[in-house]
Design a protein around this motif. Structure first.
Motif, PDB file in Angstrom:
ATOM      1  N   SER A  42     -16.157 -46.773 -22.144  1.00  0.00           N
ATOM      2  CA  SER A  42     -16.718 -48.100 -22.398  1.00  0.00           C
ATOM      3  C   SER A  42     -16.053 -49.150 -21.511  1.00  0.00           C
ATOM      4  O   SER A  42     -16.722 -50.047 -20.988  1.00  0.00           O
ATOM      5  N   ALA A  46     -17.845 -51.442 -18.707  1.00  0.00           N
ATOM      6  CA  ALA A  46     -17.761 -52.904 -18.734  1.00  0.00           C
ATOM      7  C   ALA A  46     -17.202 -53.449 -17.428  1.00  0.00           C
ATOM      8  O   ALA A  46     -17.720 -54.427 -16.862  1.00  0.00           O
ATOM      9  N   LEU A 198     -21.390 -57.107 -21.102  1.00  0.00           N
ATOM     10  CA  LEU A 198     -21.122 -57.707 -22.408  1.00  0.00           C
ATOM     11  C   LEU A 198     -21.197 -56.672 -23.527  1.00  0.00           C
ATOM     12  O   LEU A 198     -20.308 -56.609 -24.396  1.00  0.00           O
ATOM     13  N   VAL A 199     -22.249 -55.856 -23.515  1.00  0.00           N
ATOM     14  CA  VAL A 199     -22.406 -54.855 -24.573  1.00  0.00           C
ATOM     15  C   VAL A 199     -21.274 -53.830 -24.514  1.00  0.00           C
ATOM     16  O   VAL A 199     -20.702 -53.444 -25.544  1.00  0.00           O
ATOM     17  N   SER A 200     -20.935 -53.382 -23.302  1.00  0.00           N
ATOM     18  CA  SER A 200     -19.861 -52.390 -23.165  1.00  0.00           C
ATOM     19  C   SER A 200     -18.505 -52.981 -23.541  1.00  0.00           C
ATOM     20  O   SER A 200     -17.662 -52.291 -24.130  1.00  0.00           O
ATOM     21  N   ALA A 201     -18.290 -54.251 -23.204  1.00  0.00           N
ATOM     22  CA  ALA A 201     -17.023 -54.891 -23.560  1.00  0.00           C
ATOM     23  C   ALA A 201     -16.876 -54.987 -25.080  1.00  0.00           C
ATOM     24  O   ALA A 201     -15.793 -54.759 -25.629  1.00  0.00           O
ATOM     25  N   CYS A 202     -17.974 -55.324 -25.767  1.00  0.00           N
ATOM     26  CA  CYS A 202     -17.924 -55.377 -27.229  1.00  0.00           C
ATOM     27  C   CYS A 202     -17.632 -53.998 -27.812  1.00  0.00           C
ATOM     28  O   CYS A 202     -16.849 -53.859 -28.763  1.00  0.00           O
ATOM     29  N   ALA A 203     -18.255 -52.971 -27.236  1.00  0.00           N
ATOM     30  CA  ALA A 203     -18.026 -51.611 -27.723  1.00  0.00           C
ATOM     31  C   ALA A 203     -16.596 -51.167 -27.455  1.00  0.00           C
ATOM     32  O   ALA A 203     -15.994 -50.445 -28.267  1.00  0.00           O
ATOM     33  N   LEU A 205     -13.953 -52.833 -27.648  1.00  0.00           N
ATOM     34  CA  LEU A 205     -13.035 -53.380 -28.636  1.00  0.00           C
ATOM     35  C   LEU A 205     -12.854 -52.459 -29.833  1.00  0.00           C
ATOM     36  O   LEU A 205     -11.831 -52.516 -30.524  1.00  0.00           O
ATOM     37  N   PHE A 206     -13.861 -51.599 -30.072  1.00  0.00           N
ATOM     38  CA  PHE A 206     -13.813 -50.713 -31.237  1.00  0.00           C
ATOM     39  C   PHE A 206     -13.543 -49.259 -30.860  1.00  0.00           C
ATOM     40  O   PHE A 206     -13.567 -48.384 -31.722  1.00  0.00           O
TER      41      PHE A 206
END
Length: 320
Positions: A42, A46, A198-203, A205-206
């Motif tokens: 991920s 990102a 953006l989507v990969s950066a959010c993913a 984080l988890f």
């Protein structure tokens, strides 16, 4: 006097999509190198997407003048983010062959989305080409041990969602060309990469990550991210050129050529030798891609289909 027919040969756009698919067929190798350096899937997605977005903004910043708000922009960004994250996360956490098979059911989703959003009619020749390309994917990726391509865990659902996002990405790109004819391809590329980042950066984080690279490994990873961003940014602009000029159903078939390149690159770079089944499946995909150019090789303006296409209207006016 009857007007002369407008003959369109889509050789250059088709070649652009084929080249784009070919580059994506080998990009797994540097991404695997990043993973070996300590960059998670991920995070790598990102970082390379952000680098690609920045690269396009730097070299084609004047294209920002064509930007104006439209609901298609966030929709395209979200579709690109789902595509990227679904493929990467599914391939990392699931059986790659099953995830790929579910991802490359794209032609079926494209037919549905194109009918709903673009009013494209799926003709019998188009349906036959989609079936031929899917048969090729089945030959290359399916095995009796893995069973039917039905999602059985979160990774496989991610692969399926990624394929749906990829189909929606192709359809929204063509819709954007029709509704926003003044927007340049570079701006669509920035939207795609920005959404994926953006989507990969959010993913990320988890996602549990390995120890980050340090020292020489950090420098190598940084240079690799910059290089990948530049290559993928250029490649996506090329693909955007093709997607804007090729029917969505045909584009989804042509993009399956990535499977062929992936099989060859895995053979040459990773020693994974393709067998007769893989070669036969690749031949089906290549044949479907070649026949798609012939089936859609050009029609008279009166039969061209959707008259709402600004590019088609402009060409028609030029003939008067």
């Amino acid at each position: 006097m009857n007007p002369r027919p407008i003959v369109q040969f889509n050789g250059a756009p088709t070649l652009a999509i084929l080249l784009g698919a070919s580059i994506w067929g080998v990009v797994w190798y540097p991404l695997r190198t990043l993973a070996a350096l300590g960059v998670s899937g991920s995070a790598a997605s990102a970082l390379t997407s952000a680098a690609g977005c920045l690269f396009v903004l730097l070299v084609r910043h004047r294209s920002l003048a064509t930007l104006r708000w439209h609901w298609l922009l966030p929709a395209l960004a979200l579709a690109a983010g789902v595509t990227n994250l679904g493929f990467v996360w599914g391939a990392i956490h699931g059986e790659v062959m099953r995830v790929l098979l579910l991802f490359y059911l794209t032609p079926a989703w494209t037919a549905l989305f194109a009918h709903c959003l673009l009013r494209e009619r799926l003709t019998w020749p188009g349906a036959a080409l989609a079936a031929l390309s899917l048969a090729g994917a089945m030959l290359m990726l399916w095995s009796p041990r893995l069973g039917l391509p039905v999602p059985g865990n979160l990774a496989e659902w991610a692969g399926l969602a990624g394929g749906m996002g990829f189909a929606m990405n192709n359809v929204l790109t063509l819709k954007m060309v029709r509704e926003l004819p003044g927007m340049k391809a570079e701006m669509r590329t920035v939207t795609v990469f920005g959404g994926a980042a953006l989507v990969s950066a959010c993913a990320a984080l988890f996602e549990a990550t390995p120890a980050p690279p340090t020292g020489a490994h950090l420098a190598t990873a940084a240079w690799l991210v910059v290089l990948l961003g530049s290559v993928l940014g250029t490649n996506n602009m090329l693909v955007q050129y093709g997607l804007a000029r090729v029917p969505a159903n045909r584009a989804s078939i042509i993009m399956l050529f990535e499977l062929v390149v992936t099989a060859l690159s895995a053979w040459l770079l990773a020693g994974e030798t393709p067998g007769p089944r893989e070669w036969a499946g690749g031949a089906c995909i290549v044949l479907a891609s070649a026949l798609s150019s012939w089936v859609h090789r050009g029609k008279p303006a009166s039969q061209a289909g959707d008259d709402s296409d600004p590019e088609r209207r402009n060409r028609a006016r030029a003939m008067v």
